[in-house]
Design a protein around this motif. Sequence first.
Motif, PDB file in Angstrom:
ATOM      1  N   ARG A   1       0.845  -1.196   0.000  1.00 24.81           N
ATOM      2  CA  ARG A   1       0.000   0.000   0.000  1.00 24.81           C
ATOM      3  C   ARG A   1       0.883   1.249   0.000  1.00 24.81           C
ATOM      4  NH1 ARG A   1      -4.736   0.560   3.585  1.00 24.81           N
ATOM      5  NH2 ARG A   1      -5.641   1.230   1.603  1.00 24.81           N
ATOM      6  N   THR A   2       0.455   2.238  -0.747  1.00 27.01           N
ATOM      7  CA  THR A   2       1.248   3.457  -0.853  1.00 27.01           C
ATOM      8  C   THR A   2       1.150   4.285   0.431  1.00 27.01           C
ATOM      9  OG1 THR A   2      -0.567   4.807  -1.719  1.00 27.01           O
ATOM     10  CG2 THR A   2       0.748   3.560  -3.331  1.00 27.01           C
ATOM     11  N   TYR A   3       2.046   5.232   0.538  1.00 28.21           N
ATOM     12  CA  TYR A   3       2.018   6.160   1.678  1.00 28.21           C
ATOM     13  C   TYR A   3       0.668   6.862   1.732  1.00 28.21           C
ATOM     14  CZ  TYR A   3       3.501   9.999   4.742  1.00 28.21           C
ATOM     15  OH  TYR A   3       3.611  10.901   5.775  1.00 28.21           O
ATOM     16  N   GLN A   4       0.189   7.313   0.577  1.00 34.51           N
ATOM     17  CA  GLN A   4      -1.076   8.055   0.522  1.00 34.51           C
ATOM     18  C   GLN A   4      -2.254   7.187   0.958  1.00 34.51           C
ATOM     19  OE1 GLN A   4       1.228   8.041  -1.914  1.00 34.51           O
ATOM     20  NE2 GLN A   4       1.972  10.164  -1.716  1.00 34.51           N
ATOM     21  N   GLN A   5      -2.273   5.937   0.536  1.00 31.12           N
ATOM     22  CA  GLN A   5      -3.350   5.031   0.930  1.00 31.12           C
ATOM     23  C   GLN A   5      -3.343   4.799   2.441  1.00 31.12           C
ATOM     24  OE1 GLN A   5      -2.199   1.807  -1.660  1.00 31.12           O
ATOM     25  NE2 GLN A   5      -3.920   2.146  -3.057  1.00 31.12           N
ATOM     26  N   GLN A   6      -2.166   4.562   2.971  1.00 32.51           N
ATOM     27  CA  GLN A   6      -2.063   4.340   4.409  1.00 32.51           C
ATOM     28  C   GLN A   6      -2.442   5.602   5.187  1.00 32.51           C
ATOM     29  OE1 GLN A   6       1.117   2.013   6.142  1.00 32.51           O
ATOM     30  NE2 GLN A   6       1.942   1.510   4.123  1.00 32.51           N
ATOM     31  N   TYR A   7      -1.940   6.720   4.732  1.00 31.78           N
ATOM     32  CA  TYR A   7      -2.242   7.987   5.404  1.00 31.78           C
ATOM     33  C   TYR A   7      -3.748   8.238   5.423  1.00 31.78           C
ATOM     34  CZ  TYR A   7      -1.859  12.935   6.688  1.00 31.78           C
ATOM     35  OH  TYR A   7      -1.974  14.143   7.329  1.00 31.78           O
ATOM     36  N   GLY A   8      -4.397   7.992   4.283  1.00 31.62           N
ATOM     37  CA  GLY A   8      -5.841   8.209   4.188  1.00 31.62           C
ATOM     38  C   GLY A   8      -6.617   7.334   5.152  1.00 31.62           C
TER      39      GLY A   8
ATOM     40  N   THR B   1      -5.926   8.337   8.948  1.00 22.35           N
ATOM     41  CA  THR B   1      -6.586   9.592   9.339  1.00 22.35           C
ATOM     42  C   THR B   1      -8.106   9.453   9.350  1.00 22.35           C
ATOM     43  OG1 THR B   1      -6.382  10.376   7.040  1.00 22.35           O
ATOM     44  CG2 THR B   1      -4.712  11.116   8.602  1.00 22.35           C
TER      45      THR B   1
ATOM     46  N   ALA C   1       6.575   3.320   6.031  1.00 23.09           N
ATOM     47  CA  ALA C   1       5.596   4.376   5.731  1.00 23.09           C
ATOM     48  C   ALA C   1       4.596   4.512   6.871  1.00 23.09           C
ATOM     49  CB  ALA C   1       4.875   4.059   4.418  1.00 23.09           C
TER      50      ALA C   1
ATOM     51  N   ILE D   1       3.982   7.909   9.177  1.00 24.38           N
ATOM     52  CA  ILE D   1       2.671   8.553   9.296  1.00 24.38           C
ATOM     53  C   ILE D   1       2.288   8.716  10.770  1.00 24.38           C
ATOM     54  CG2 ILE D   1       0.198   8.240   8.853  1.00 24.38           C
ATOM     55  CD1 ILE D   1       1.163   6.724   6.226  1.00 24.38           C
TER      56      ILE D   1
END
Length: 232
Positions: A88-95, A98, A126, A130
């Motif tokens: 999973r990408t950083y953006q996916q995990q971050y989303g 949060t 990642a 986060i």
Amino acid sequence: MSVPYVFIRDDDVWIVDDNFLELFSFLIGKKIPVIYGIIPVRLDTLMAKFLRKAKREHPDLLDIVQHGYAHENYALREQAKYEFGPGRTYQQQYGDITKGRAIIKKQFGQLMTPGFIPPYHGYDQATLSIIDKLHIPLFSAGKKAFTSGNVLDFPAQVSLNKYSKNSTPLPYDLRSMLTRTLRKLEPGKVTGLVYHHRAIKTSDDMKAIKDFFRVVAYWRDQGRLRLVLFSD
């Protein structure tokens, strides 16, 4: 004399069922503090209401902590399961982190304990970045992930469940739970125990884990260990 510190986590909490109610009532009666790992997306309205009331009535006996987002498995077949990890990408995990945090905050406000428990104890660099970036002060997986910085890292080194080939939690017998716990206790150190109330399938399973917690309460009462929450 220094004694071991022990915290207890119940993961995959999202719906009020018979197992949860029976064990919750038993643990409250024994004054055993428990950290409840809440799956944000699955959280049932009844469970949210139940835990809000319980936290107000027994603030020193439970913590309410985020346990992932939806508890999905994104791992490839040959990998260990994870919701947060290399696929999973950083953006996916971050989303997901949060969004899950927002749900927990909305449902519990100041009653929540800010922290993060990754499902399956899976994570990658990642994930850790986060957690640090969001200033989430507590992290709890199966082993140490943070060695420095602003995050308190409390791994749950002892599982009170064994697992099937597809990683479904299954109950241990009393002897196994006691043996696994005693091997990890060290004076002055923090040991984490994790169980899944949803793994209890029979009355014998329920008796075994209640008997285990009776022993833990006895050790506590004899001054052989101290039971703590993340919020402590």
